[in-house]
Design a protein around this motif. Structure first.
Motif, PDB file in Angstrom:
ATOM      1  N   ASN A   1       0.840  -1.203   0.000  1.00 37.52           N
ATOM      2  CA  ASN A   1       0.000   0.000   0.000  1.00 37.52           C
ATOM      3  C   ASN A   1       0.869   1.245   0.000  1.00 37.52           C
ATOM      4  OD1 ASN A   1       0.444  -0.154   2.877  1.00 37.52           O
ATOM      5  ND2 ASN A   1      -1.462  -1.318   3.078  1.00 37.52           N
ATOM      6  N   GLU A   2       0.691   2.184   0.860  1.00 35.35           N
ATOM      7  CA  GLU A   2       1.363   3.471   0.660  1.00 35.35           C
ATOM      8  C   GLU A   2       2.869   3.321   0.390  1.00 35.35           C
ATOM      9  OE1 GLU A   2      -2.160   5.062   3.262  1.00 35.35           O
ATOM     10  OE2 GLU A   2      -0.637   3.603   3.774  1.00 35.35           O
ATOM     11  N   VAL A   3       3.302   3.971  -0.687  1.00 36.92           N
ATOM     12  CA  VAL A   3       4.716   4.074  -1.037  1.00 36.92           C
ATOM     13  C   VAL A   3       5.085   5.552  -0.965  1.00 36.92           C
ATOM     14  CG1 VAL A   3       6.388   3.882  -2.913  1.00 36.92           C
ATOM     15  CG2 VAL A   3       4.823   1.997  -2.438  1.00 36.92           C
ATOM     16  N   PHE A   4       6.224   5.853  -0.334  1.00 38.60           N
ATOM     17  CA  PHE A   4       6.628   7.226  -0.082  1.00 38.60           C
ATOM     18  C   PHE A   4       7.886   7.556  -0.891  1.00 38.60           C
ATOM     19  CE2 PHE A   4       4.167   5.694   3.397  1.00 38.60           C
ATOM     20  CZ  PHE A   4       3.476   6.773   3.920  1.00 38.60           C
ATOM     21  N   TRP A   5       7.877   8.755  -1.467  1.00 40.60           N
ATOM     22  CA  TRP A   5       8.998   9.221  -2.273  1.00 40.60           C
ATOM     23  C   TRP A   5       8.857  10.716  -2.500  1.00 40.60           C
ATOM     24  CZ3 TRP A   5       8.829  11.841  -6.919  1.00 40.60           C
ATOM     25  CH2 TRP A   5      10.052  12.029  -7.582  1.00 40.60           C
ATOM     26  N   PRO A   6       9.887  11.526  -2.547  1.00 39.57           N
ATOM     27  CA  PRO A   6      11.290  11.214  -2.266  1.00 39.57           C
ATOM     28  C   PRO A   6      11.658  11.404  -0.792  1.00 39.57           C
ATOM     29  CG  PRO A   6      11.116  13.444  -3.066  1.00 39.57           C
ATOM     30  CD  PRO A   6       9.710  12.902  -3.032  1.00 39.57           C
ATOM     31  N   ALA A   7      10.628  11.505   0.058  1.00 39.87           N
ATOM     32  CA  ALA A   7      10.844  11.646   1.493  1.00 39.87           C
ATOM     33  C   ALA A   7       9.724  10.899   2.210  1.00 39.87           C
ATOM     34  CB  ALA A   7      10.863  13.118   1.915  1.00 39.87           C
ATOM     35  N   THR A   8       9.951  10.622   3.480  1.00 38.27           N
ATOM     36  CA  THR A   8       8.976   9.854   4.253  1.00 38.27           C
ATOM     37  C   THR A   8       7.671  10.601   4.442  1.00 38.27           C
ATOM     38  OG1 THR A   8      10.089  10.726   6.213  1.00 38.27           O
ATOM     39  CG2 THR A   8      10.652   8.480   5.541  1.00 38.27           C
ATOM     40  N   GLY A   9       7.645  11.892   4.207  1.00 36.67           N
ATOM     41  CA  GLY A   9       6.415  12.655   4.364  1.00 36.67           C
ATOM     42  C   GLY A   9       5.608  12.784   3.091  1.00 36.67           C
ATOM     43  N   ARG A  10       5.975  12.045   2.041  1.00 41.11           N
ATOM     44  CA  ARG A  10       5.335  12.233   0.730  1.00 41.11           C
ATOM     45  C   ARG A  10       4.794  10.916   0.201  1.00 41.11           C
ATOM     46  NH1 ARG A  10       3.435  16.962  -1.490  1.00 41.11           N
ATOM     47  NH2 ARG A  10       3.811  17.108  -3.734  1.00 41.11           N
ATOM     48  N   PRO A  11       3.571  10.501   0.582  1.00 38.45           N
ATOM     49  CA  PRO A  11       2.993   9.280   0.013  1.00 38.45           C
ATOM     50  C   PRO A  11       2.594   9.512  -1.439  1.00 38.45           C
ATOM     51  CG  PRO A  11       1.391  10.378   1.420  1.00 38.45           C
ATOM     52  CD  PRO A  11       2.673  11.151   1.556  1.00 38.45           C
ATOM     53  N   GLN A  12       2.795   8.494  -2.283  1.00 35.66           N
ATOM     54  CA  GLN A  12       2.579   8.650  -3.715  1.00 35.66           C
ATOM     55  C   GLN A  12       1.585   7.648  -4.296  1.00 35.66           C
ATOM     56  OE1 GLN A  12       3.679  11.206  -5.135  1.00 35.66           O
ATOM     57  NE2 GLN A  12       5.639  11.839  -4.281  1.00 35.66           N
TER      58      GLN A  12
ATOM     59  N   PRO B   1      -2.662   5.202  -7.886  1.00 35.46           N
ATOM     60  CA  PRO B   1      -1.703   6.273  -7.577  1.00 35.46           C
ATOM     61  C   PRO B   1      -2.373   7.398  -6.798  1.00 35.46           C
ATOM     62  CG  PRO B   1      -2.371   6.394  -9.869  1.00 35.46           C
ATOM     63  CD  PRO B   1      -3.004   5.158  -9.323  1.00 35.46           C
ATOM     64  N   HIS B   2      -1.625   7.973  -5.859  1.00 38.77           N
ATOM     65  CA  HIS B   2      -2.044   9.180  -5.128  1.00 38.77           C
ATOM     66  C   HIS B   2      -0.864  10.153  -5.159  1.00 38.77           C
ATOM     67  CE1 HIS B   2      -5.714   7.383  -3.939  1.00 38.77           C
ATOM     68  NE2 HIS B   2      -5.836   7.928  -2.737  1.00 38.77           N
ATOM     69  N   LEU B   3      -0.461  10.545  -6.342  1.00 42.94           N
ATOM     70  CA  LEU B   3       0.742  11.346  -6.487  1.00 42.94           C
ATOM     71  C   LEU B   3       0.569  12.722  -5.837  1.00 42.94           C
ATOM     72  CD1 LEU B   3       1.497  10.321 -10.147  1.00 42.94           C
ATOM     73  CD2 LEU B   3       2.928   9.787  -8.164  1.00 42.94           C
ATOM     74  N   GLY B   4       1.679  13.219  -5.326  1.00 46.72           N
ATOM     75  CA  GLY B   4       1.643  14.508  -4.663  1.00 46.72           C
ATOM     76  C   GLY B   4       0.925  14.497  -3.339  1.00 46.72           C
TER      77      GLY B   4
END
Length: 760
Positions: free
Chosen positions: A41-52, A129-132
């Motif tokens: 499920n949630e994948v974070f990039w390019p920092a731990t505070g940014r789920p994508q 996807p939940h980009l941004g």
């Protein structure tokens, strides 16, 4: 087919916070992943505070019908702490699906090996996807061998041996809806523009490898995914293991289940630290009750309190370099006035705007403890200045905190007061403050420590009588001149308030942990007896504690998700706090360690809360097991590991400063009482002086013993931007005074009085 129908889709939500595992590759990669219900499920990039992304699930289809493995929920999780990879084995009617998740240490990519066993079956990955950091505004499309999505300068690519693919709007034209309506993949929409979108692909073979990658452009994401596939899953896994191997500690031996949980806790600490912004540690890679909301913050934010709790764990492990990295991050994100935001994104942007004194005090304690252990260079001027600014903030703004440690109510709390006193006294005793600033901070700490019971301890109440104790500490006393009196509104419970005497909690245990009170102090023992009778919950997995009576932060009685109101459940981290007290009091702390280790999810992750009522199977709620709150919780894993290390090594709490504990356990008494309008005092002891303080210049109009010897005294500057008048009442029985503010040209219009003799 071209454009999908149903734009923009139904309102998005995040995945459930019931995580099975969290992982990352400890290399140059800036990708973090979580598993829940057996899928990605949630994948974070390019920092731990940014789920994508919300999730990447799998449908299995064949002659006998189709199944979504997440909903079937029959799977095994094969994960070991301090290893980067995870294997999940799903089994259902006529099929067996094995998934291997391997993060690439050098690329922002995740490889997923899959093997589907069963007659005549096909596998269909389903990607949301939940980009941004949001499900809105995403655009998805299909290219040969690739499922792609983009929003702004963030893009995602899933590559694999796809026979075909489809992009759609969630709830209308997505792949799950296709199977639900048609029993097979019949839609092949090439694009879905700017909405809550999903992608589905049909895989050609029952065995292979997928690559998920993120980059600022779709082309970049495809390049990373292709390169990871070229290198191959086995080679990527070899390098990922090698990167993790360098960080494996040798923890003290213990009972197998307790030792394993200690390694899992260390694993969580390593995963939750950012690499784009080193030293930033988010509270959790999850959104509490995320499958019911589209929360842009969730718990993938940095709370200074949680972060420092974790950094103390590194000190307990003998790893000062990790703690120094956290201190560097704290120094970089401190506000000019000395405090830290309530929480912030890893890049330093504030999210919520509340202020909590403990979040200014705890970084000070970390710096002082690091120095005490020899891990901080004396010439580190930036950290010294950080401590000085934070101590100044505490001195100016205390002792009343705008929010308690649960971020709900203003007032005076034993926890917040305890860490504030220790920070102010320690900053002076360990040389981070000098001269007048050091003298003032130490005087203020002595005064506030001496007044702590005046503010937070009650005796002879109806609650005391009902439970057979003489008195007790309250978790919170509201601001104002009345002391621990009145009523306090319960957060998340509209219209519900409690008398201060009924505001119980475990906050007082920190007075013992920090060395401000003896573990056998009768007041501490009485409060513990009362708390054990009212907040302690014994569940099939062990002993847990609720935060306070009538707590509103948790699921409703029927198991519905917290929606701004609910009922608070039991917290494993409080079992850790109770266990640390047991250790200090000469009791056995292992029941609390066992409880924390048993009240975990499938992979051993410790949740924020556990369900504490009868089971509700249809909602996945079982007594003593994780509720829908955040999981894993950084603070809880830090608390577990600190207790495990203190118990197994025969040491005290790592947060305790030796010179501070020595001072207050020896009974240090104040020579000066600091008078402030939010915490006025009515009496002085004969040997004490009175310092009347304000945060702006003033003139004190005063008289003695019935307004005799009347005179005006102008305030003088004090350290940290304060102003005050120091008075000696010797030879007088009572002081009366009022304020005139020359900058405003006005009198306050109210008289105050302080008597000499008796207690303050």
């Amino acid at each position: 087919m071209a454009e999908a129908f149903g734009r923009p889709g139904i309102p998005p939500t995040w995945a459930s916070s019931a995580k099975d595992w969290v992982g990352t590759a400890l290399g140059r990669s800036r990708l973090w992943y979580t598993l829940g219900h057996g899928i990605l499920n949630e994948v974070f990039w390019p920092a731990t505070g940014r789920p994508q992304m919300r999730d990447l699930g799998f449908l299995v289809a064949g002659p006998g019908g189709w199944h979504e493995v997440k909903r079937v929920g029959r799977y095994q999780l094969l994960a070991e702490p301090l290893f980067p990879e995870v294997r999940v084995v799903h089994e259902g009617e006529g099929y067996r699906l094995t998934l291997d998740f391997v993060p690439d240490p050098d690329r922002d990519a995740l490889l997923i090996g899959y093997h589907l066993e069963g007659e005549g079956l096909r596998l269909y990955p389903l990607l949301a996807p939940h980009l941004g950091g949001s499900g809105w505004g995403n655009t998805a499309w299909v290219e040969e061998g690739a499922l792609l999505a983009a929003k702004g300068n963030e893009a995602l690519a899933l590559l694999g041996p796809f026979a075909r693919g489809s992009a759609g709007y969630v709830g209308f034209s997505d792949g799950w809806q296709d199977f639900a309506r048609n029993g097979a993949m019949t839609w092949t929409f090439s694009r879905a523009e700017e909405g809550n979108v999903a992608l589905m692909g049909e895989l050609l073979a029952p065995r292979g490898v997928l690559a998920l990658a993120l980059a600022p452009t779709p082309e970049g994401a495809k390049t990373l995914a292709k390169a990871a596939l070229v290198e191959g899953l086995e080679e990527v896994l070899r390098r990922a293991r090698e990167a993790w191997r360098a960080f494996r500690p040798e923890l003290p031996k213990g009972k197998p289940e307790l030792e394993r949980e200690a390694y899992i806790s260390y694993h969580v600490l390593k995963v939750l630290e950012d690499r784009t912004f080193p030293g930033a540690m988010v509270a959790s890679l999850s959104v509490p009750w995320g499958n019911t909301r589209d929360d842009p913050g969730g718990y993938h934010l940095v709370w200074t309190r949680d972060q420092v709790e974790a950094a103390f764990t590194y000190l307990a492990l003998g790893a000062p370099e990790e703690a120094r990295r956290v201190l560097a991050y704290l120094a970089a994100t401190q506000a000019p006035d000395g405090h830290w935001p309530q929480n912030l994104y890893p890049d330093g942007r504030a999210y919520w705007q509340g202020v909590q004194l403990d979040e200014a005090a705890l970084p000070v304690l970390l710096a002082l403890r690091l120095k005490e252990l020899g891990g901080l260079e004396p010439q580190n001027g930036a950290i010294r200045e950080m401590v000085r600014r934070a101590a100044g903030f505490l001195a100016r703004e205390g002792p009343v905190s705008p929010q308690d440690r649960w971020e709900e109510n203003p007032g005076l709390s034993p926890f917040t007061l305890g860490v504030t006193v220790a920070a102010l006294a320690g900053a002076a005793l360990y040389g981070f403050l000098e001269g007048e600033e050091a003298e003032y901070a130490l005087s203020l700490a002595d005064c506030w420590n001496a007044r702590l019971e005046e503010w937070c301890y009650l005796s002879g109440t109806d609650l005391d009588q009902a439970h057979g104790v003489e008195g007790h500490y309250v978790r919170l006393s509201p601001p104002g001149p009345l002391g621990p009196r009145g009523r306090v509104q319960v957060a998340n419970r509209p219209g519900v308030s409690l008398e201060v005497a009924h505001l119980l909690g475990l906050e007082f245990l920190w007075l013992v942990r920090l060395g401000l009170r003896d573990p056998h102090d009768p007041r501490v023992r009485a409060t513990l007896r009362l708390v054990d009778q009212t907040l302690r919950v014994e569940l099939p997995t062990g002993v847990f504690y609720r935060r306070y009576p009538e707590d509103g932060y948790g699921e409703h009685e029927d198991g519905r998700a917290f929606d701004g109101t609910g009922r608070g459940r039991a917290w494993p981290l409080l079992s850790g706090e109770r266990g640390m007290y047991a250790l200090l009091a000469g009791e056995d702390p292992t029941p609390y360690l066992r409880s924390m280790a048993a009240g975990t999810g499938r992979g051993g992750l410790i949740p924020e809360q556990v369900w504490d009522q009868d089971p509700i199977p249809e909602r996945g709620l079982s007594p003593g097991r994780p509720s829908g709150s955040a999981m894993p919780l950084l603070w809880a894993h830090a608390e577990y590991l600190k207790l495990y290390l203190a118990w197994s090594q025969g040491k005290g709490p790592v947060e305790r400063l030796g010179w501070v504990a020595e001072r207050y356990l020896a009974g240090a008494v104040p020579r000066v009482r600091h008078w402030r309008r939010e915490v006025p005092l009515s009496r002085l002891k004969p040997q004490e002086k009175l310092l009347v303080e304000e945060r702006r210049p003033f003139r004190l109009h005063l008289g003695f013993d019935g307004w005799k010897e009347v005179r005006d005294v102008a305030s003088e500057p004090l350290p940290f931007g304060l102003h005050g008048v120091l008075l000696d009442l010797e030879g007088h029985g009572e002081l009366s005074f009022t304020f005139f503010f020359p900058e405003e040209g006005r009198w306050e219009g109210r008289d105050y009085a302080v008597k000499r003799g008796g207690s303050g």
